[in-house]
Design an enzyme around this catalytic site. Sequence first.
Site, PDB file in Angstrom:
ATOM      1  N   ASN A  49       0.988   2.544   7.467  1.00 53.57           N
ATOM      2  CA  ASN A  49       2.554   2.257   7.746  1.00 53.57           C
ATOM      3  C   ASN A  49       2.841   1.204   8.704  1.00 53.57           C
ATOM      4  O   ASN A  49       1.916   1.029   9.710  1.00 53.57           O
ATOM      5  CB  ASN A  49       3.264   3.694   7.694  1.00 53.57           C
ATOM      6  CG  ASN A  49       2.560   4.489   8.769  1.00 53.57           C
ATOM      7  OD1 ASN A  49       2.584   4.346   9.979  1.00 53.57           O
ATOM      8  ND2 ASN A  49       1.955   5.683   7.934  1.00 53.57           N
ATOM      9  N   THR A  64       7.043   6.039   2.050  1.00 56.59           N
ATOM     10  CA  THR A  64       5.656   6.867   1.642  1.00 56.59           C
ATOM     11  C   THR A  64       5.313   6.326   0.115  1.00 56.59           C
ATOM     12  O   THR A  64       6.192   5.920  -0.480  1.00 56.59           O
ATOM     13  CB  THR A  64       6.013   8.320   1.780  1.00 56.59           C
ATOM     14  OG1 THR A  64       4.805   9.176   1.616  1.00 56.59           O
ATOM     15  CG2 THR A  64       6.826   8.914   0.944  1.00 56.59           C
ATOM     16  N   THR A  93       8.046   6.979   5.360  1.00 58.40           N
ATOM     17  CA  THR A  93       6.839   7.343   5.661  1.00 58.40           C
ATOM     18  C   THR A  93       6.745   8.606   6.459  1.00 58.40           C
ATOM     19  O   THR A  93       7.660   8.950   7.246  1.00 58.40           O
ATOM     20  CB  THR A  93       5.854   6.273   6.565  1.00 58.40           C
ATOM     21  OG1 THR A  93       4.538   6.802   7.048  1.00 58.40           O
ATOM     22  CG2 THR A  93       6.494   5.747   7.592  1.00 58.40           C
ATOM     23  N   SER A  94       5.563   9.560   5.903  1.00 55.40           N
ATOM     24  CA  SER A  94       5.520  10.709   6.712  1.00 55.40           C
ATOM     25  C   SER A  94       5.305  10.672   8.358  1.00 55.40           C
ATOM     26  O   SER A  94       5.420  11.687   9.016  1.00 55.40           O
ATOM     27  CB  SER A  94       4.564  11.689   5.800  1.00 55.40           C
ATOM     28  OG  SER A  94       3.426  11.079   5.814  1.00 55.40           O
ATOM     29  N   GLU A  95       4.659   9.558   8.550  1.00 56.97           N
ATOM     30  CA  GLU A  95       4.263   9.207   9.784  1.00 56.97           C
ATOM     31  C   GLU A  95       5.134   8.681  10.893  1.00 56.97           C
ATOM     32  O   GLU A  95       5.079   8.204  12.087  1.00 56.97           O
ATOM     33  CB  GLU A  95       3.013   8.222  10.191  1.00 56.97           C
ATOM     34  CG  GLU A  95       1.902   8.816   9.369  1.00 56.97           C
ATOM     35  CD  GLU A  95       1.265  10.148   9.865  1.00 56.97           C
ATOM     36  OE1 GLU A  95       2.048  10.658  10.560  1.00 56.97           O
ATOM     37  OE2 GLU A  95       0.246  10.573   9.449  1.00 56.97           O
ATOM     38  N   HIS A 114       0.091   1.075  11.692  1.00 56.60           N
ATOM     39  CA  HIS A 114      -1.097   2.255  11.726  1.00 56.60           C
ATOM     40  C   HIS A 114      -1.916   1.939  10.446  1.00 56.60           C
ATOM     41  O   HIS A 114      -1.299   1.648   9.394  1.00 56.60           O
ATOM     42  CB  HIS A 114      -0.282   3.468  11.682  1.00 56.60           C
ATOM     43  CG  HIS A 114      -1.388   4.642  11.203  1.00 56.60           C
ATOM     44  ND1 HIS A 114      -2.300   4.936  11.837  1.00 56.60           N
ATOM     45  CD2 HIS A 114      -1.153   5.571  10.107  1.00 56.60           C
ATOM     46  CE1 HIS A 114      -2.868   6.071  11.367  1.00 56.60           C
ATOM     47  NE2 HIS A 114      -2.175   6.161  10.362  1.00 56.60           N
ATOM     48  N   HIS A 116      -6.396   2.658   8.936  1.00 57.67           N
ATOM     49  CA  HIS A 116      -7.598   3.350   8.960  1.00 57.67           C
ATOM     50  C   HIS A 116      -8.936   2.256   8.957  1.00 57.67           C
ATOM     51  O   HIS A 116      -9.401   2.571   7.717  1.00 57.67           O
ATOM     52  CB  HIS A 116      -7.629   4.347   7.737  1.00 57.67           C
ATOM     53  CG  HIS A 116      -6.484   5.359   7.743  1.00 57.67           C
ATOM     54  ND1 HIS A 116      -6.175   6.135   6.554  1.00 57.67           N
ATOM     55  CD2 HIS A 116      -5.647   5.708   8.521  1.00 57.67           C
ATOM     56  CE1 HIS A 116      -5.330   6.761   6.680  1.00 57.67           C
ATOM     57  NE2 HIS A 116      -4.741   6.706   7.856  1.00 57.67           N
ATOM     58  N   HIS A 177      -8.784  10.289  12.130  1.00 53.89           N
ATOM     59  CA  HIS A 177      -7.732   9.939  11.365  1.00 53.89           C
ATOM     60  C   HIS A 177      -7.782   8.303  11.277  1.00 53.89           C
ATOM     61  O   HIS A 177      -7.982   7.886  10.264  1.00 53.89           O
ATOM     62  CB  HIS A 177      -6.655  10.189  11.939  1.00 53.89           C
ATOM     63  CG  HIS A 177      -5.018   9.863  11.143  1.00 53.89           C
ATOM     64  ND1 HIS A 177      -4.072  10.600  11.449  1.00 53.89           N
ATOM     65  CD2 HIS A 177      -4.886   9.200  10.249  1.00 53.89           C
ATOM     66  CE1 HIS A 177      -2.934   9.827  10.641  1.00 53.89           C
ATOM     67  NE2 HIS A 177      -3.589   9.167  10.090  1.00 53.89           N
TER      68      HIS A 177
END
Length: 248
Positions: A49, A64, A93-95, A114, A116, A177
Amino acid sequence: MRVPSAARFLIISPRPKEFMPTERKYREEIVRYGRMLHQRGFVAAMDGNLSVRLKDDRILVTPTCVSKGGMKPSDMVIVDLEGERVLGHRNVTSEIGMHLLIYRTRPDVQAIVHAHPPTATGFAAAGVPLTEPLVCEVVMGLGCIPLARYGTPGTSELAQTLEPYVPNYDAILMSNHGVVTYGDTLEHAYMKMETVEHFAEIALVTHLLGRQQPLQQGEIEKLMLARTKYFGAKAATMPMPVASEKVS
Ligand SMILES: [Zn+2]
């Protein structure tokens, strides 16, 4: 002259698809850097996100359940500093809690990324922070990259795990994460994400070679002075650990 009622309505009613020029620019930037995250393999599926701070304590952020490689400017959501949606038809977004914590803690931060990225996330999954002073430009730009303990995604626990590091670091590994980076523009926040992943790849090679040659303390101090010169007082402190001290 009589103005037909429909024409009067057009004069006073703004068209909902039109955004102010600055906001439109930020929406386009989020689309561009989201696509770059996806192209470089820093996110898979609907991961990751991005957000930008607008004026009046509003945050423009990705929704999201959307691939960061295929977003449209109109997909973005605007929330207030409590996370309440004020504009946008998608769910945020859930974050969002992580983004809000960073914006509240660091008034200098204007944008957050953010993702990964696989090598840096590998370090985060192995419980290994990127704190060895191995590469001069990383020491100058980011200091070291601490490892926050694990927090369940989408809960307030995740933001709590980052809280101790946000005031002093611009890039944090999130255990099991991923990575979060932030800065004074979305471009700078994104560049820090690239730097973290690139540094993780270099650190991995030193592990494969079976030896590391960290910079000496005197050299680190010179780099810290250079950072102040280049980035000024706006830069976070981003301390370097001395000798074998670890930050995690
Ligand atoms: Zn994530």
